[in-house]
Scaffold this motif. Structure first.
Motif, mmCIF file in Angstrom:
data_model
loop_
_atom_site.group_PDB
_atom_site.id
_atom_site.type_symbol
_atom_site.label_atom_id
_atom_site.label_comp_id
_atom_site.label_asym_id
_atom_site.label_seq_id
_atom_site.Cartn_x
_atom_site.Cartn_y
_atom_site.Cartn_z
ATOM 1 N N UNK A 44 -0.346 7.591 -3.138
ATOM 2 C CA UNK A 44 0.691 8.405 -2.415
ATOM 3 C C UNK A 44 0.524 8.554 -0.956
ATOM 4 N N UNK A 45 1.829 8.160 -0.289
ATOM 5 C CA UNK A 45 1.694 8.178 0.893
ATOM 6 C C UNK A 45 2.277 9.252 1.766
ATOM 7 N N UNK A 46 3.613 9.643 1.511
ATOM 8 C CA UNK A 46 4.193 10.575 2.148
ATOM 9 C C UNK A 46 5.502 10.722 1.410
ATOM 10 N N UNK A 51 9.449 10.414 -2.924
ATOM 11 C CA UNK A 51 7.719 10.211 -2.580
ATOM 12 C C UNK A 51 7.483 8.852 -2.422
ATOM 13 N N UNK A 52 6.901 8.209 -1.617
ATOM 14 C CA UNK A 52 6.619 6.918 -1.204
ATOM 15 C C UNK A 52 5.089 6.655 -1.585
ATOM 16 N N UNK A 53 5.063 5.679 -2.444
ATOM 17 C CA UNK A 53 3.956 4.992 -2.488
ATOM 18 C C UNK A 53 3.524 3.618 -2.126
ATOM 19 N N UNK A 54 2.271 3.503 -1.838
ATOM 20 C CA UNK A 54 1.914 1.978 -1.173
ATOM 21 C C UNK A 54 1.140 1.542 -2.171
ATOM 22 N N UNK A 55 1.298 0.124 -2.601
ATOM 23 C CA UNK A 55 0.939 -0.615 -3.511
ATOM 24 C C UNK A 55 0.259 -1.938 -3.045
ATOM 25 N N UNK A 56 -0.777 -2.479 -3.537
ATOM 26 C CA UNK A 56 -1.320 -3.587 -3.055
ATOM 27 C C UNK A 56 -1.463 -4.706 -4.185
ATOM 28 N N UNK A 57 -1.032 -5.597 -4.355
ATOM 29 C CA UNK A 57 -1.071 -6.707 -5.433
ATOM 30 C C UNK A 57 -1.445 -7.934 -5.130
ATOM 31 N N UNK A 58 -2.171 -8.509 -5.774
ATOM 32 C CA UNK A 58 -2.433 -10.150 -5.661
ATOM 33 C C UNK A 58 -1.001 -10.902 -5.864
ATOM 34 N N UNK A 76 6.159 3.541 7.790
ATOM 35 C CA UNK A 76 4.868 4.508 7.445
ATOM 36 C C UNK A 76 4.007 4.064 6.663
ATOM 37 N N UNK A 77 4.092 3.306 5.513
ATOM 38 C CA UNK A 77 3.315 2.693 4.683
ATOM 39 C C UNK A 77 2.284 1.536 5.241
ATOM 40 N N UNK A 78 3.122 1.097 6.157
ATOM 41 C CA UNK A 78 2.442 -0.012 6.994
ATOM 42 C C UNK A 78 1.345 0.660 7.960
ATOM 43 N N UNK A 79 1.678 1.588 8.654
ATOM 44 C CA UNK A 79 0.516 2.267 9.546
ATOM 45 C C UNK A 79 -0.407 2.914 8.586
ATOM 46 N N UNK A 80 -0.129 3.508 7.442
ATOM 47 C CA UNK A 80 -0.991 3.908 6.671
ATOM 48 C C UNK A 80 -1.922 2.867 6.256
#
Lengths: 245, 245
Positions: free
Chosen positions: B94-96, B112-119, B153-157
């Motif tokens: 969760x980010x913000x 609610x924004x979530x940040x996700x990283x995937x291959x 926001x998510x990128x800065x996070x």
DNA sequence: GCAAAAGTGTTGGTCCTACACCCATGA
DNA sequence: TCATGGGTGTAGGACCAACACTTTTGC
């Protein structure tokens, strides 16, 4: 511009009535809860109120309220702070959303937790409100809802955050001695720090203003009093990358 | 135990019917939006879909959905990921919260924004869904709602977070060369890093497993391939305090 | 004069940065 | 054989941790 932008728009049905769309979404009551930290007698405290729910009789609760129509959540959190402590210009930041469907006994209520730091001396506690009390953060029990969990999250957030940014000053009086500052850090991080290195670190930051004044009500040699240079910090915030201990 | 606990409970009226209380709160539709980052061709990408709203025709949107009744928001975010990418076991945080009352044209919708990283290689993109595209994070335009702001926001996070924890591995294939890893960090942080120092830093972490294999489709001397030791990292996460560049 | 905390500097070690050359491979 | 990136070591400097004694004040 992204190359993707040139891809043709396929023939799909677009939604025209956005109000109808939104009206079809499930709705949830939203609250904000403020974890308000203060520092007093060399201990980190959190401001709590007695729960006004029968089911949580004799339990303690965070200060919160539901979000009014058309109110941003951050505004709602500031409003709660203002109403309860009489203070504006308080440090406040969003920490986390709590959305467990069973966290509220009256049905689903989603809450967004905010962490707030205030100078306990500035705060008149609206003394008439004798339901408000400062509690030690260590050893809290007897909390309503999931508020213990919320406080724990905010406390960990604070421990991490205070290493990255000099937030601690929000918890201190305008003028403070380095001993007080160190006590604050030791209390929050729950560690012992070397006095000389601590002083060097903070002087090196170059964000302390020497007031030329001294403590006066101490039973020993009085320490010099400093102010925190909030303005200078605001300007240099961007390059800030952390404080190491 | 806190001394406060012994204070007498004053005679106030306690609320008995909590369901009625909750029923009186204003309700708001809640969505989750996933900022799904991927890494491809040495660039950080974000997964977007064409907006299905007439009003945002030809604009791009994050992947999101409203929260179902009795669904935790984190679960809703995982659900969106699963439905759109077919992937489970994805990094998600969760980010913000975004609560501007006018952020959605159809009326108030809180997200609610979530940040996700995937291959990106694991992800089959459910090719049938030709509305989904990976976009360069740099230079995004043409976004629906406040989604540009959310991505920023998510990128800065992410930039901050990747300095504190070795998250980048989530964006890479199982086996990767140190060059790929460095390209990833350079792309995310938008800096140039010294190759030797970079390698030293990551070897010193002792979280890379040497597979003994080498790249094979490169037009130059092939690099050694490593895996990230997720298990070891999980164990040592607590003491983790950061990566400096 | 004694208790209690304020104030101050140096040294050794660690860690980071900056930097240049040879190596393996494909074309 | 050339172009490309892979792979390695070291020296200088910055920064941090550890550490003890003198000063000032209240009592």
């Amino acid at each position: 511009m992204n190359d993707i932008d040139s891809i043709a728009v396929p023939e799909t049905t677009l939604i025209k009535d956005v109000h109808k769309l939104v009206a079809s979404y499930p709705r949830v009551p939203i609250t904000v809860d403020c974890v308000i930290f203060g520092f007093d007698e060399n201990e980190l405290k959190v401001l709590l109120i007695r729960s006004d729910l029968e089911i949580y009789k004799d339990k303690w609760s965070l200060l919160g309220d539901f979000a009014a129509d058309n109110e941003e959540l951050t505004d709602a959190a500031y409003r709660v702070l203002q109403q309860r402590t009489g203070m504006t210009n308080v440090y406040l930041e969003e920490v986390k959303t709590f959305s467990n469907p069973h966290r509220h006994p009256g049905g689903r209520v989603l809450t967004v937790a905010y962490c707030s730091l205030l100078n306990i001396e500035h705060h008149q506690l609206k003394r008439m409100d004798n339901e408000l009390h400062w509690h030690k953060v260590q050893g809290l029990t007897n909390m309503a809802f999931d508020h213990k969990e919320i406080i724990d999250e905010c406390y960990h957030w604070l421990q991490k955050r205070i290493m990255e940014h000099p937030l601690g000053f929000n918890l201190l009086p305008d003028k403070f001695s380095l001993r007080e500052l160190q006590n604050l850090y030791e209390a929050i991080l729950n560690v012992k720090l070397d006095r000389r290195n601590f002083r060097k670190k903070f002087f090196a930051m170059d964000l302390l203003i020497d007031t030329g004044e001294y403590e006066d009500d101490v039973p020993h040699r009085p320490g010099r009093l400093y102010k925190f240079d909030f303005k200078k910090y605001e300007c240099s915030k961007r390059k800030w990358s952390g404080i190491d201990f």
